[in-house]
Design an enzyme around this catalytic site. Structure first.
Site, PDB file in Angstrom:
ATOM      1  N   GLU A   1       8.872 -46.375 -12.312  1.00 55.85           N
ATOM      2  CA  GLU A   1       8.216 -45.836 -11.101  1.00 55.85           C
ATOM      3  C   GLU A   1       8.595 -46.744  -9.957  1.00 55.85           C
ATOM      4  OE1 GLU A   1       4.187 -47.359 -12.020  1.00 55.85           O
ATOM      5  OE2 GLU A   1       4.963 -49.137 -13.262  1.00 55.85           O
TER       6      GLU A   1
ATOM      7  N   SER B   1       8.894 -43.360 -19.207  1.00 55.88           N
ATOM      8  CA  SER B   1       7.581 -42.679 -18.869  1.00 55.88           C
ATOM      9  C   SER B   1       7.756 -42.678 -17.133  1.00 55.88           C
ATOM     10  CB  SER B   1       6.476 -43.302 -19.475  1.00 55.88           C
ATOM     11  OG  SER B   1       5.330 -42.559 -18.975  1.00 55.88           O
TER      12      SER B   1
ATOM     13  N   ARG C   1      -4.066  -0.982  -6.494  1.00 59.34           N
ATOM     14  CA  ARG C   1      -3.055  -2.334  -6.635  1.00 59.34           C
ATOM     15  C   ARG C   1      -3.679  -2.984  -7.783  1.00 59.34           C
ATOM     16  NH1 ARG C   1      -6.285  -4.270  -1.208  1.00 59.34           N
ATOM     17  NH2 ARG C   1      -8.407  -3.530  -1.790  1.00 59.34           N
TER      18      ARG C   1
ATOM     19  N   MET D   1      -4.493  -5.380  10.792  1.00 56.81           N
ATOM     20  CA  MET D   1      -5.226  -4.472  11.391  1.00 56.81           C
ATOM     21  C   MET D   1      -6.250  -3.820  10.724  1.00 56.81           C
ATOM     22  SD  MET D   1      -4.124  -1.708  14.300  1.00 56.81           S
ATOM     23  CE  MET D   1      -4.402  -0.459  13.316  1.00 56.81           C
TER      24      MET D   1
ATOM     25  N   CYS E   1       3.739 -39.583 -16.736  1.00 55.26           N
ATOM     26  CA  CYS E   1       2.467 -39.983 -17.088  1.00 55.26           C
ATOM     27  C   CYS E   1       1.641 -40.075 -15.762  1.00 55.26           C
ATOM     28  CB  CYS E   1       2.347 -41.228 -17.882  1.00 55.26           C
ATOM     29  SG  CYS E   1       2.806 -42.678 -16.754  1.00 55.26           S
TER      30      CYS E   1
ATOM     31  N   GLY F   1      -6.663  -9.919   7.876  1.00 53.76           N
ATOM     32  CA  GLY F   1      -6.348 -10.525   9.440  1.00 53.76           C
ATOM     33  C   GLY F   1      -5.330  -9.500   9.837  1.00 53.76           C
TER      34      GLY F   1
ATOM     35  N   ARG G   1      -4.403 -46.933 -20.428  1.00 51.99           N
ATOM     36  CA  ARG G   1      -4.555 -48.129 -19.310  1.00 51.99           C
ATOM     37  C   ARG G   1      -5.252 -49.126 -19.998  1.00 51.99           C
ATOM     38  NH1 ARG G   1      -4.851 -43.837 -14.857  1.00 51.99           N
ATOM     39  NH2 ARG G   1      -6.209 -42.819 -16.728  1.00 51.99           N
TER      40      ARG G   1
ATOM     41  N   GLY H   1       6.320 -42.763 -13.919  1.00 48.55           N
ATOM     42  CA  GLY H   1       5.039 -43.263 -13.527  1.00 48.55           C
ATOM     43  C   GLY H   1       4.966 -42.536 -12.132  1.00 48.55           C
ATOM     44  N   THR H   2       5.009 -41.377 -11.838  1.00 45.96           N
ATOM     45  CA  THR H   2       5.126 -40.693 -10.626  1.00 45.96           C
ATOM     46  C   THR H   2       4.351 -40.881  -9.253  1.00 45.96           C
ATOM     47  OG1 THR H   2       4.141 -38.468 -11.500  1.00 45.96           O
ATOM     48  CG2 THR H   2       6.609 -38.839 -11.467  1.00 45.96           C
ATOM     49  N   ASN H   3       3.003 -41.414  -9.569  1.00 42.25           N
ATOM     50  CA  ASN H   3       2.052 -41.794  -8.414  1.00 42.25           C
ATOM     51  C   ASN H   3       2.921 -43.067  -7.931  1.00 42.25           C
ATOM     52  OD1 ASN H   3       0.323 -40.128  -9.774  1.00 42.25           O
ATOM     53  ND2 ASN H   3      -1.129 -41.461 -10.365  1.00 42.25           N
ATOM     54  N   ASP H   4       3.041 -43.962  -8.682  1.00 37.84           N
ATOM     55  CA  ASP H   4       3.713 -45.190  -7.845  1.00 37.84           C
ATOM     56  C   ASP H   4       5.241 -44.759  -7.407  1.00 37.84           C
ATOM     57  OD1 ASP H   4       1.907 -47.032  -7.533  1.00 37.84           O
ATOM     58  OD2 ASP H   4       2.319 -47.973  -9.373  1.00 37.84           O
TER      59      ASP H   4
ATOM     60  N   ARG I   1      -2.929   3.137   8.758  1.00 38.69           N
ATOM     61  CA  ARG I   1      -3.305   2.025   7.848  1.00 38.69           C
ATOM     62  C   ARG I   1      -2.090   1.103   7.661  1.00 38.69           C
ATOM     63  NH1 ARG I   1      -4.430   5.149   2.020  1.00 38.69           N
ATOM     64  NH2 ARG I   1      -5.817   3.293   1.765  1.00 38.69           N
TER      65      ARG I   1
ATOM     66  N   ARG J   1      -0.004 -48.847 -22.082  1.00 38.73           N
ATOM     67  CA  ARG J   1       0.762 -49.703 -20.964  1.00 38.73           C
ATOM     68  C   ARG J   1       0.085 -51.296 -21.172  1.00 38.73           C
ATOM     69  NH1 ARG J   1       0.062 -47.657 -15.079  1.00 38.73           N
ATOM     70  NH2 ARG J   1      -2.132 -48.361 -15.371  1.00 38.73           N
TER      71      ARG J   1
ATOM     72  N   TYR K   1       7.931 -34.727 -22.554  1.00 40.92           N
ATOM     73  CA  TYR K   1       6.660 -34.450 -22.692  1.00 40.92           C
ATOM     74  C   TYR K   1       6.130 -34.748 -21.179  1.00 40.92           C
ATOM     75  CZ  TYR K   1       5.934 -39.457 -22.714  1.00 40.92           C
ATOM     76  OH  TYR K   1       5.864 -40.886 -22.497  1.00 40.92           O
TER      77      TYR K   1
ATOM     78  N   LYS L   1       0.772  -1.193  -0.167  1.00 42.92           N
ATOM     79  CA  LYS L   1       0.080   0.007  -0.029  1.00 42.92           C
ATOM     80  C   LYS L   1       0.743   1.274   0.027  1.00 42.92           C
ATOM     81  CE  LYS L   1      -3.600  -0.461   2.330  1.00 42.92           C
ATOM     82  NZ  LYS L   1      -4.186  -0.718   3.834  1.00 42.92           N
TER      83      LYS L   1
ATOM     84  N   HIS M   1     -12.567 -43.644  -4.601  1.00 40.03           N
ATOM     85  CA  HIS M   1     -12.670 -44.197  -6.009  1.00 40.03           C
ATOM     86  C   HIS M   1     -13.526 -43.138  -6.819  1.00 40.03           C
ATOM     87  CE1 HIS M   1     -14.869 -46.464  -9.030  1.00 40.03           C
ATOM     88  NE2 HIS M   1     -13.475 -47.115  -9.317  1.00 40.03           N
TER      89      HIS M   1
HETATM   90  P1  ADP Z   1      -7.939  -1.951   3.628  1.00 42.27           P
HETATM   91  O1  ADP Z   1      -6.537  -2.431   3.422  1.00 42.27           O
HETATM   92  O2  ADP Z   1      -8.934  -2.998   4.221  1.00 42.27           O
HETATM   93  O3  ADP Z   1      -8.426  -1.680   2.053  1.00 42.27           O
HETATM   94  P2  ADP Z   1      -7.269   0.992   3.853  1.00 42.27           P
HETATM   95  O4  ADP Z   1      -6.018   1.334   4.707  1.00 42.27           O
HETATM   96  O5  ADP Z   1      -7.376   1.025   2.379  1.00 42.27           O
HETATM   97  O6  ADP Z   1      -7.932  -0.648   4.312  1.00 42.27           O
HETATM   98  O7  ADP Z   1      -8.547   1.847   4.526  1.00 42.27           O
HETATM   99  C1  ADP Z   1      -9.863   1.577   4.382  1.00 42.27           C
HETATM  100  C2  ADP Z   1     -10.553   2.771   3.895  1.00 42.27           C
HETATM  101  O8  ADP Z   1     -10.402   3.756   4.964  1.00 42.27           O
HETATM  102  C3  ADP Z   1     -10.255   3.190   2.504  1.00 42.27           C
HETATM  103  O9  ADP Z   1     -10.705   2.756   1.464  1.00 42.27           O
HETATM  104  C4  ADP Z   1     -10.663   4.902   2.764  1.00 42.27           C
HETATM  105  O10 ADP Z   1     -12.033   4.923   2.355  1.00 42.27           O
HETATM  106  C5  ADP Z   1     -10.580   5.109   4.155  1.00 42.27           C
HETATM  107  N1  ADP Z   1      -9.405   5.859   4.206  1.00 42.27           N
HETATM  108  C6  ADP Z   1      -8.074   5.422   4.556  1.00 42.27           C
HETATM  109  N2  ADP Z   1      -7.173   6.417   4.670  1.00 42.27           N
HETATM  110  C7  ADP Z   1      -8.193   7.701   4.487  1.00 42.27           C
HETATM  111  C8  ADP Z   1      -7.735   8.903   4.536  1.00 42.27           C
HETATM  112  N3  ADP Z   1      -6.403   9.492   4.642  1.00 42.27           N
HETATM  113  N4  ADP Z   1      -8.722   9.789   4.162  1.00 42.27           N
HETATM  114  C9  ADP Z   1      -9.847   9.236   3.684  1.00 42.27           C
HETATM  115  N5  ADP Z   1     -10.527   8.046   4.162  1.00 42.27           N
HETATM  116  C10 ADP Z   1      -9.215   7.267   4.236  1.00 42.27           C
HETATM  117 MG    MG Z   2      -8.004  -0.354   0.981  1.00 41.46          MG
HETATM  118 MG    MG Z   3       1.937 -47.558 -11.509  1.00 41.90          MG
END
Ligand code: ADP
Ligand code: MG
Ligand code: MG
Length: 883
Positions: A751, A770, A338, A105, A838, A103, A560, A772-775, A94, A616, A858, A24, A454
């Protein structure tokens, strides 16, 4: 000690500094650099995060000073002051790791608001209500994310206020309401944490940065990294950015957009926005957002600017972008860009279009598509627009979707199928005896068995949808009904499955055909120009062979012959052959099988005219063609007993079930493959004759054929030598009978570990290898796939003992080393020895890359994976060239 640089202004970075600034941050810097309107800010580096941990969770020396310096710069650029009571600078904090990672923050907005600065915000914007709306959002987010006060507690206070005021939406609350609410929020925080909500902006900022660093090591993030092989040492960066406000009135708003449609790839701006809203309101579903196109009416000027920026970003990054933006007082700000996630169909269309537009090269287009993802495109699937009632969930054993009448018995399925009905074969599990039912069914549903049962293996091989191990499905074969919870479905009623998702869906559902778009075919052709490996198919029937050719197969790498033995009308003859008490009886059975096999080979060779076909000779142990001893015992017992002790019977049945679960099927590698050829030469002789007579017939018709006769399970040069001689003897006879010269080759499967390490010897007798990588995987690891995948392998992968399931992704360090040895020894003995693979690995992109590195000729895979293999082979060739 001189301190490192831990804080970079956006103006100081660029997109190449991902490692240091996170994804970011690097892109915010890049956008700043190319002159786009990005609210000023700075990035605290991933190095700072790593040092934070090294210092026992303390900021590294010098970081705080650098942070304050950078804030000064932001103050100057924005004309606001952090902590000011007149015109306060507010910030967003951010997180941003190198690889995007759920996951981590949540973002904190409006940081810097306190009981003091709020006055300034209200004053400078001349909007009390707006100011308190920002403050209450800030307290809520900050307390939740940094201080651990749960979100819902704030929400319930907010709800109370809305009820009290009898309003439906947040924005209907007045400034005075919000003022009161903020006080209640602060009390809540105090009660929950024992401390007052921090009233110093710099303290808020440092707490937020710490929280981002800490989130790098929270449970969710660690688990995610493990699953996705993201190294722990990368660390996360923190972006601190001046706020812009989309919630300051009707000339404000916030939104997200893709520069192209991420589901179809169509080159049209795609996205949504909300007027008078902040942050994640768009995705949170508080109000229904407007499609991006409406912005043209709402704010024509801003829209035009946005379109221009999107075009600029796309041509700058040379890829479809996923963009976040905010409009404050009619002015547009960019907050993120992105590369956009996309469906397989979109990936293909975008890659093709971008070559067409002259933006990227063909090679780049090939590299942009994930071969595993295009699996989505190769199967019929449920119309994404359809409304579905999912009634149960099982394992997604074989992709694609199917609808049909529920049928519990393979014979009945075959009967109805031949009469033109669509059927869904539903069984607790399937066995080779059900094969005729599987062949004709639209799809398979089983209540037991795993991804390698199966049903799953056979269905994948045929490219047929399958859901396995769906334990919610209870089948009563006697009453001919299945129940799922309290839903009862009788035989003959419609049911659907989605083998990609593992869903069982009520009734009939609309399907759409696989989309082999012209763009996709074109990209595959480009891939063909780049790749060095040939791609063959594993196919046992003319039908499969035809399918394989359609997908671009350049031959058959494994045909086969035992599958042909399993067909209903043949099995009794095969059993006669096996159980024959003397040579004469056996020859009688073989004589009956000969014309049938000859027919099969005729069909296969003809449908692959002009291309090589590796056939085979008989491979599995003979007992696989006989009823199981267990079943026999049961039948015998049944016949013996007239009156039975039901309780005891139930107990024994339970025991039997447990024994079955615990029993292992260690790889059966004894009396099978070429060992059968050695002990029952007449069987191999019959098969060789069937092949060569078919070849002779086709030759007479003027059809070009390239048969390759393959001897399985060879461990010793002498085995191959003798069996090759047997084939040559049969050939000499056929040549004499027909008065022609036959062309064919004889080679072997590699194999067994012994074959790998004696490959120089074996090569003397072989015209091709050839793998036979399973066996080979089973014998290298010393356990059978069924035991391993069913019982312990997932623990090994989960605990990180091994990285991948070696039956899915070739184990380069073990099995791969043996292959390397075999290639080296084989080529030393015979430099132009043709070599291929194969096993099922032949359709796996990582394994294909390894085959490229080994210098194989191949890879061979199931017909439905051929497009995947073509693409993966091209990528492997391109990567190999780069090294
Ligand atoms: P995520 O990684 O979950 O997309 P972001 O860091 O992009 O989180 O933030 C989520 C949202 O918060 C952004 O899409 C935007 O709408 C808002 N945001 C983040 N920074 C700013 C900022 N400087 N001004 C206004 N809104 C912001
Ligand atoms: Mg974002
Ligand atoms: Mg075999």
């Amino acid at each position: 000690m001189e301190s490192r640089k831990y804080a970079y202004l956006f103006a100081e970075g660029n997109s190449k500094m991902r490692e240091l600034l996170g994804g970011k941050g690097a892109n915010l810097a890049e956008m700043t650099d190319i002159g786009l309107p990005v609210p000023p800010g700075l990035t605290i580096t991933t190095k700072a995060c790593n040092s934070y941990y090294e210092e026992g969770r303390n900021f590294p020396q010098g970081m705080e000073e650098q942070l304050k310096e950078a804030i000064k710069d932001v103050e100057q650029k924005t004309g606001k002051e952090f902590g000011s009571q007149n015109n306060p600078l507010l910030l967003s904090v951010r997180s941003g790791s190198v690889v995007s990672m759920p996951g981590m923050m949540d973002t904190i907005l409006n940081l810097g608001l306190t009981d003091e600065t709020i006055k300034g915000l209200a004053q400078s914007t001349n909007d009390q209500r707006f100011a308190y709306d920002c403050y209450r959002r800030f307290i809520q987010m900050f307390s939740d994310v940094v201080m651990g006060v749960e979100h819902y507690q704030f929400e319930s206070i907010l709800e109370e206020y809305k009820m009290k005021r009898e309003v439906k939406f947040d924005y209907e609350l007045t400034a005075d309401d919000l003022k009161e609410l903020v006080e209640d929020y602060k009390v809540l925080v105090k009660r929950n944490t024992g401390r007052t909500f921090p009233q110093k902006p710099i303290e808020q900022l440092e707490m937020a940065i710490k929280a981002v660093f800490d989130s790098w090591n929270n449970h969710r993030a660690r688990v995610y990294r493990k699953i996705n092989n993201i190294p722990d040492h990368l660390g996360t960066a923190v972006n601190v950015q001046s706020m812009v406000f989309g919630n300051m009135g009707n000339d404000c708003g916030t939104g997200v957009a893709f520069t192209r449609n991420p589901s179809t790839g169509e080159n049209l701006l795609y996205g949504e926005y909300l007027i008078n809203a902040q942050g994640e309101d768009v995705v949170a579903g508080i109000r229904t957002p407007e499609p991006i196109a409406s912005l043209e009416q709402d704010m024509p000027h801003v829209y035009q600017q946005f379109v221009d920026i999107c075009n600029k970003l796309e041509s700058h990054y040379r890829d479809m972008q996923d963009i976040e933006f905010t409009i404050e007082g009619g002015k547009l700000y960019m907050l993120q860009t992105r590369s956009g996630k996309r469906t397989a169909a979109a990936a293909v269309k975008i890659a093709y279009d971008m070559v067409d537009e002259g933006v990227i090269t063909k090679e780049e287009a090939i590299m942009r598509i994930d071969p595993l993802q295009i699996d989505q495109l190769l199967h019929r699937r449920i119309d994404p627009e359809a409304k579905l009632t999912v009634i149960a969930k099982g394992l997604p054993a074989s992709p694609g979707a199917a609808s049909g009448k529920v049928i519990f018995d393979a014979n009945k399925a075959e009967e109805l199928g031949k009469a033109g009905e669509k059927v869904l074969l539903v069984r607790t599990e399937t066995t080779p005896d059900d094969i005729h039912g599987i062949v004709i069914a639209q799809g398979i549903l089983t209540s037991r068995g795993g991804m390698t049962s199966h049903a799953a293996v056979v269905a994948r091989g045929m490219g047929k949808p399958c859901v396995c191990g769906c334990e919610a499905v209870k089948i009563d074969y006697k009453e001919k009904v299945l129940t799922i919870g309290d839903k009862v479905i009788k035989e003959g009623e419609m049911l659907s499955i989605d083998g990609s998702a593992g869903n069982v869906v009520d009734g009939n559902v609309p399907m759409i055909d696989p989309e082999l778009s012209s763009e996709f075919l074109q990209i595959l052709q480009w891939a063909d120009e780049k790749r060095e490996l040939n791609i063959r198919a594993n196919a046992d029937t003319p039908n499969d062979a035809t399918k394989a050719r359609e997908f671009g197969a350049e031959g058959i790498g494994l045909c086969r012959t035992e599958h042909m033995f399993m067909a209903q009308e043949r099995l009794p003859i095969v059993q006669d052959m096996i159980l024959a008490e003397n040579q004469t009886e056996r020859q009688e059975a073989l004589d009956k099988l000969l014309p049938m096999q000859q027919d099969d080979f005729y069909g296969i060779l003809k449908s692959m005219a002009g291309l090589p076909v590796t056939i085979r000779l008989l491979d599995p142990p003979l007992h696989e063609f006989l009823p199981s001893s267990e079943d026999l015992i049961t039948e015998i017992t049944k016949l013996k007993i007239t009156e039975s002790d039901l309780e005891l019977l139930a107990e024994k049945e339970k025991l039997l079930k447990q024994v079955r679960v615990i029993s292992e099927f260690n790889p059966m590698l004894g009396h099978r493959g070429c060992r059968l050829g050695v002990t029952f030469p007449e069987v191999y002789a019959m098969q060789a004759r069937a092949i060569l007579q078919a070849v002779a017939d086709l030759r007479a018709e003027g059809v070009e054929v390239y048969p390759e006769i393959m001897i399985p399970l060879v461990i010793h040069r002498e085995e191959l030598k003798r069996l090759k001689q047997l084939v040559l003897d049969v050939a000499a006879q056929v040549e004499q009978e027909r008065g022609i010269t036959l062309t064919f080759t004889v080679g072997t499967m590699i194999e067994m570990p012994r074959a790998c390490v004696t490959a120089d010897e074996i090569a003397q007798e072989a015209q091709f290898f050839s793998f036979g990588t399973n066996d080979l995987t089973q014998t290298t690891f010393g356990f059978s796939r069924d035991d391993a995948e069913g019982k312990f392998l997932h623990h090994y992968v989960d605990q990180g003992i091994i990285e991948n399931n070696p039956f899915a992704v070739l184990d380069r360090d073990g099995v791969g080393k043996l292959m390397k040895t075999a290639v080296k020894l084989g080529r030393e003995a015979k430099p132009d020895l043709k070599m291929g693979i194969c096993g099922e690995h032949g359709g796996d992109p990582s394994s294909i890359e390894f085959c490229q590195q080994l210098g194989l000729n191949y890879v061979s895979c199931s017909p439905f994976r051929i497009p995947i293999a073509r693409l993966a082979a091209a990528q492997a060739a391109i990567n190999n060239k780069d090294q």
